[in-house]
Write an enzyme that holds these catalytic residues in place. Structure first.
Site, PDB file in Angstrom:
ATOM      1  CG  HIS A   1     -89.128 -74.533  18.185  1.00  9.84           C
ATOM      2  ND1 HIS A   1     -89.941 -73.905  19.103  1.00  9.84           N
ATOM      3  CD2 HIS A   1     -88.149 -73.642  17.881  1.00  9.84           C
ATOM      4  CE1 HIS A   1     -89.473 -72.694  19.357  1.00  9.84           C
ATOM      5  NE2 HIS A   1     -88.395 -72.500  18.614  1.00  9.84           N
TER       6      HIS A   1
ATOM      7  CG  ASP B   1     -90.913 -76.360  22.238  1.00 11.27           C
ATOM      8  OD1 ASP B   1     -90.529 -76.169  21.061  1.00 11.27           O
ATOM      9  OD2 ASP B   1     -90.128 -76.520  23.187  1.00 11.27           O
TER      10      ASP B   1
ATOM     11  CG  ASP C   1     -88.746 -68.538  19.943  1.00  7.22           C
ATOM     12  OD1 ASP C   1     -88.438 -69.421  19.125  1.00  7.22           O
ATOM     13  OD2 ASP C   1     -88.286 -68.496  21.095  1.00  7.22           O
TER      14      ASP C   1
ATOM     15  CD  GLU D   1     -85.570 -74.302  20.103  1.00 10.56           C
ATOM     16  OE1 GLU D   1     -84.533 -73.688  19.807  1.00 10.56           O
ATOM     17  OE2 GLU D   1     -86.447 -73.816  20.866  1.00 10.56           O
TER      18      GLU D   1
ATOM     19  CG  HIS E   1     -87.135 -67.017  25.172  1.00  6.29           C
ATOM     20  ND1 HIS E   1     -86.004 -67.723  25.556  1.00  6.29           N
ATOM     21  CD2 HIS E   1     -87.663 -67.731  24.148  1.00  6.29           C
ATOM     22  CE1 HIS E   1     -85.876 -68.804  24.801  1.00  6.29           C
ATOM     23  NE2 HIS E   1     -86.873 -68.816  23.921  1.00  6.29           N
TER      24      HIS E   1
END
Length: 398
Positions: free
Chosen positions: A96, A98, A128, A160, A371
């Site tokens: 992904h 984003d 990520d 995502e 994150h």
């Protein structure tokens, strides 16, 4: 750090920037997904077009698709084939484009620049997972693409981190049927064959407000929610007692009551209360049946307070996924990386792509960095990831 790789398709790869330049260009472009703050939300179009140009330079056929019902988000499918077979067999590498938002006050590095320090590459999306596309491009420098006999597909998806709309739309309309799909989420290069689903529900209570001095004239939404929570805790225990999958470290579906909001004054009967919760469903659990079970659990309260209790999804639910132990593609990947596949509790796009082909989640970096402030990928993953991708491409496309 650039590794000395054998370059057989020299003319094509000479057009590509260096590994670190590609990595940095991907990180420099913001692709944040956010539905709670529209000012933070970004289109991914620039990154998609950049990736398309790089894969075009390598001889791939590229298609950019607008993803419906998103905020200017796009998918990219790049395909390399040396014959008329563009759909059957071969390999799909997916990721992904984003990222999540970042906590500006907690980052000590520039989130939109690759900073190399202490054998780590810092930046938003390094692990990520925008960096995975840099690994793919770098791995192709060491492969003679003209020697491939089966198609190689690269999928870059949108959104995502919020809705998984890109993967869902692709799975719904895809024509290709590869032998294997690899999603390059950060797994420390350990193959992942299954994960739980993610179901987030909003429960809203509409009461009847009034002055707190005469409670009988109102319906206190907080008190009704108290009854709801009691029923939810009963369901939580039921899920733990009746559903098991020993492949997971936490072998039962979990429930978390995450957010509760209600009331506006101490002297006012609360007219509205809202609870947001999640359930991490096992792969074998049907999402619609789980919703029905939730509603059945709350039915006594719905009957007692007709029209005042509503159950919605916060976002579209994500089913769990599982690639069986004896799947040939999984067994091949396990041999190539010399690691037995594991299971995890977090969610990925695998439930959608697994509808197309046996799907394994496998990529560089640690999920512990996802994150997090000062997200990074350790440089110890650089060379092994490139070598692993080359082995997988060779195995499934030659």
């Amino acid at each position: 750090m650039i590794f000395p790789l054998l370059i057989n398709n020299k003319n094509a790869t000479m057009k590509l920037p260096s590994f670190i330049q590609i990595y940095n260009e991907l990180i420099t472009i913001p692709t944040i997904s956010s539905v709670t703050d529209g000012k933070l939300d970004c289109t991914n179009k620039v990154v998609i077009e950049k990736l398309a140009n790089w894969f075009n330079d390598l001889g791939f056929k590229t298609t950019i698709t607008s993803v419906p019902n998103t905020r200017d988000k796009y998918n990219l499918l790049a395909t390399y084939s040396n014959n008329d077979n563009l759909t059957q067999g071969g390999l799909l590498l997916s990721g992904h484009t984003d990222t999540v938002p970042f906590d500006e006050g907690l980052w000590t590095k520039d989130p939109f620049k690759v900073t190399e320090l202490d054998n780590k590459w810092y930046g938003l999306g390094t692990a990520d997972m925008k960096g995975f596309f840099a690994f793919i491009l770098e791995s192709l420098r060491g492969i003679d693409l003209k020697s491939l006999t089966k198609p190689l597909h690269i999928l870059a998806t949108a959104d995502e981190e919020i809705t998984m709309a890109g993967a869902a739309y692709f799975a719904q309309h895809a024509q290709l049927q590869p032998d294997c799909t690899i999603i390059g989420e950060p797994t420390s290069l350990i193959p992942i064959r299954a994960h739980k689903g993610f179901v987030s529900n909003i429960i809203r209570i509409t009461g009847k407000s009034g002055h707190s001095s005469d409670p009988e004239k109102g319906i206190n939404a907080i008190e009704v929610m108290h009854l709801v929570i009691g029923k939810l805790l009963e369901l939580k225990q039921k899920l733990k007692d009746e559903y098991h999958n020993t492949s997971f470290a936490v072998p039962y579906p979990t429930m978390n009551l995450g957010i509760i909001r209600g009331g506006d004054a101490a002297n006012r009967i609360c007219g509205c209360c809202e609870l947001i919760m999640d359930i991490r469903a096992l792969p074998e659990m049907d999402i619609q049946s789980l919703y029905d079970l939730l509603c059945q659990t709350l039915k006594p309260i719905m009957d007692r307070y007709p029209g005042r209790l509503k159950v919605d999804y916060e976002v579209d639910p994500i089913a769990g996924y599982e690639c069986q132990h004896d799947n040939p593609a999984l067994m091949e990947v396990e041999k190539l990386v010399n690691q037995k596949a594991q299971t995890v509790n977090y969610s990925t796009e695998a439930p959608f792509l697994n509808q197309i082909a046996p799907t394994i989640v496998l990529g560089p970096g640690s999920i512990e960095q996802a994150h997090q402030p000062d997200e990074f990928v350790s440089t110890e993953f650089l060379k092994p990831t490139i070598e692993t991708l080359q082995k997988i491409i060779t195995r499934f496309c030659k």
